[in-house]
Scaffold this motif. Structure first.
Motif, PDB file in Angstrom:
ATOM      1  N   UNK A  14       1.000  -1.273  -0.168  1.00  0.00           N
ATOM      2  CA  UNK A  14       0.354   0.412   0.017  1.00  0.00           C
ATOM      3  C   UNK A  14       0.937   1.231  -0.013  1.00  0.00           C
ATOM      4  N   UNK A  15       0.557   2.488   0.282  1.00  0.00           N
ATOM      5  CA  UNK A  15       1.028   4.034  -0.494  1.00  0.00           C
ATOM      6  C   UNK A  15       1.961   3.751   0.805  1.00  0.00           C
ATOM      7  N   UNK A 100       9.617   1.086  10.092  1.00  0.00           N
ATOM      8  CA  UNK A 100       8.543   2.503  10.767  1.00  0.00           C
ATOM      9  C   UNK A 100       7.597   1.621  12.205  1.00  0.00           C
ATOM     10  N   UNK A 101       8.617   0.786  12.280  1.00  0.00           N
ATOM     11  CA  UNK A 101       8.465   0.185  13.883  1.00  0.00           C
ATOM     12  C   UNK A 101       9.382   0.298  14.640  1.00  0.00           C
ATOM     13  N   UNK A 120       6.092   7.054  11.381  1.00  0.00           N
ATOM     14  CA  UNK A 120       6.024   6.029  12.971  1.00  0.00           C
ATOM     15  C   UNK A 120       3.957   6.484  12.895  1.00  0.00           C
ATOM     16  N   UNK A 121       4.353   7.239  12.890  1.00  0.00           N
ATOM     17  CA  UNK A 121       2.644   7.702  13.632  1.00  0.00           C
ATOM     18  C   UNK A 121       1.603   7.089  12.532  1.00  0.00           C
ATOM     19  N   UNK A 122       1.300   6.567  11.269  1.00  0.00           N
ATOM     20  CA  UNK A 122       0.607   7.166  10.397  1.00  0.00           C
ATOM     21  C   UNK A 122       0.239   8.315  10.104  1.00  0.00           C
ATOM     22  N   UNK A 127      -2.603   4.647   6.840  1.00  0.00           N
ATOM     23  CA  UNK A 127      -3.591   2.899   6.607  1.00  0.00           C
ATOM     24  C   UNK A 127      -2.988   2.172   7.117  1.00  0.00           C
ATOM     25  N   UNK A 128      -3.099   0.481   7.489  1.00  0.00           N
ATOM     26  CA  UNK A 128      -1.870  -0.295   7.317  1.00  0.00           C
ATOM     27  C   UNK A 128      -2.828  -1.445   6.403  1.00  0.00           C
ATOM     28  N   UNK A 129      -1.862  -2.977   6.276  1.00  0.00           N
ATOM     29  CA  UNK A 129      -2.627  -3.483   5.392  1.00  0.00           C
ATOM     30  C   UNK A 129      -3.832  -4.403   6.158  1.00  0.00           C
ATOM     31  N   UNK A 130      -4.065  -4.627   7.737  1.00  0.00           N
ATOM     32  CA  UNK A 130      -5.234  -5.136   8.075  1.00  0.00           C
ATOM     33  C   UNK A 130      -6.674  -4.645   7.406  1.00  0.00           C
TER      34      UNK A 130
END
Length: 326
Positions: A14-15, A100-101, A120-122, A127-130
């Motif tokens: 994803x982006x 970012x983890x 790191x804080x999105x 967005x997340x893959x989940x």
């Protein structure tokens, strides 16, 4: 030389992942992306790696087969992860590790690399893959078109004229809250036919125009796209009326097995709609036989669906309930 490394499952890409990769590309001389094998997704490792290869052809993509599934931050788990990464890299020296983890800290230390964290804080890409796995369409703005296309199951409906393909495609799209791809050939034919005929080049144009339109519909689809006919049918029309087809049309027909995930053939058990633009029920039966013969010659599996509209929808539903794209 500055060499950046990032890794992940990219299930799907994803982006947010792209921001990570593109940041590394901007800052580094060489970029390596490791794609982990992942039991939580059915999307093959090679498919996920190829997304990155297509989008960023100048970087190095390494497929991480049999990646460790251990997670956490105990010394034992961290060492397993670090040893696996080092083994994949072999003798490649990495100067910067992108993530970012929190694992960025121990992995960068193990590699002797700079710990480079990105978003790191999105906040830049929330967005997340989940979230995407749970609802790809709702999160469509965060997914590249190359990736999104592979998340959609392309279902094609074949059959001779007047077998109910168009109506069923639309009904199925409503049933699954998604898109259906109308028969482009019908639209083209109505504009260009002369004495109910088209030239071979015009039939080639139909197949090409259909694919371009289909690509647009895929990007708006929700899990499934129901496609009314494809290049296999267009080629059969060319053979029927002209005795052969252009090389391009033959090539497009030969690639149909790569493009369509599920094939349904609509049966001739419904009344023939004898409109002026059709050639009669006898020709319908003959053309249906040609479709079956062509699918058999190509080794393509299909499901014949028949009965009322409600029965046909149930038959499609039964097949799709058991189908897994990958």
């Amino acid at each position: 030389m500055k060499t950046g490394l990032t890794l992940g499952k990219f299930a799907p890409l994803h982006k947010g992942h792209q921001l990570m990769i593109e940041t590394a590309i901007d800052e580094m001389d060489m970029v390596i992306v490791v794609v982990y094998d992942d039991p939580i997704t059915t999307i093959p490792l090679k498919t996920r790696a190829d997304w990155i290869r297509q989008l960023y052809p100048d970087i190095t993509v390494i497929e991480g087969h049999k990646a460790p599934t251990d997670s956490g931050y105990t010394p034992e788990v961290m060492k397993i992860q670090e040893d696996y990464i080092k083994a994949l890299l072999k003798n490649i020296s990495v100067t910067h590790f992108y993530s970012s983890e929190p694992y960025g800290e121990h992995v960068s230390l193990a590699l002797g690399a700079v710990d480079r964290r990105v978003d790191v804080k999105r906040e830049q890409i929330p967005i997340s893959a989940t979230k995407i796995r749970n609802n790809p369409l709702q999160n469509r703005p965060f997914i590249h078109s190359i990736v999104y296309k592979d998340l959609i199951t392309n279902v094609v409906l074949l059959g001779a004229p007047s077998t109910g393909k168009s109506t069923l495609s639309e009904v199925l799209a409503q049933h699954y809250d998604t898109q259906f791809m109308p028969e482009y050939g019908r639209e083209y034919w109505e504009k260009h036919q002369v004495n109910r005929r088209l030239t071979m080049l015009q039939l080639q144009e139909i197949a090409m125009g259909h694919l371009a339109r289909e690509d647009e519909y895929i990007q708006k689809s929700n899990r499934y796209l129901f496609t009314d006919t494809n290049a296999l049918t267009t080629r059969l029309f060319s053979l029927y009326y002209h005795g052969h087809a252009t090389d391009i049309l033959n090539s497009l027909a030969n690639k149909c097995h790569e493009r369509y995930d599920v094939i349904f053939v609509c049966d001739t058990d419904i009344p023939y709609d004898d409109t002026w633009d059709r050639s009669g029920d006898a020709n319908r039966m003959e053309f249906q036989k040609k479709i079956f013969a062509d699918l058999k010659a190509r080794g393509l599996s299909y499901t014949l669906i028949s009965g009322s509209m409600q029965e046909r929808v149930k038959q499609v539903e039964s097949v799709l309930n058991d189908f897994r794209k990958y």
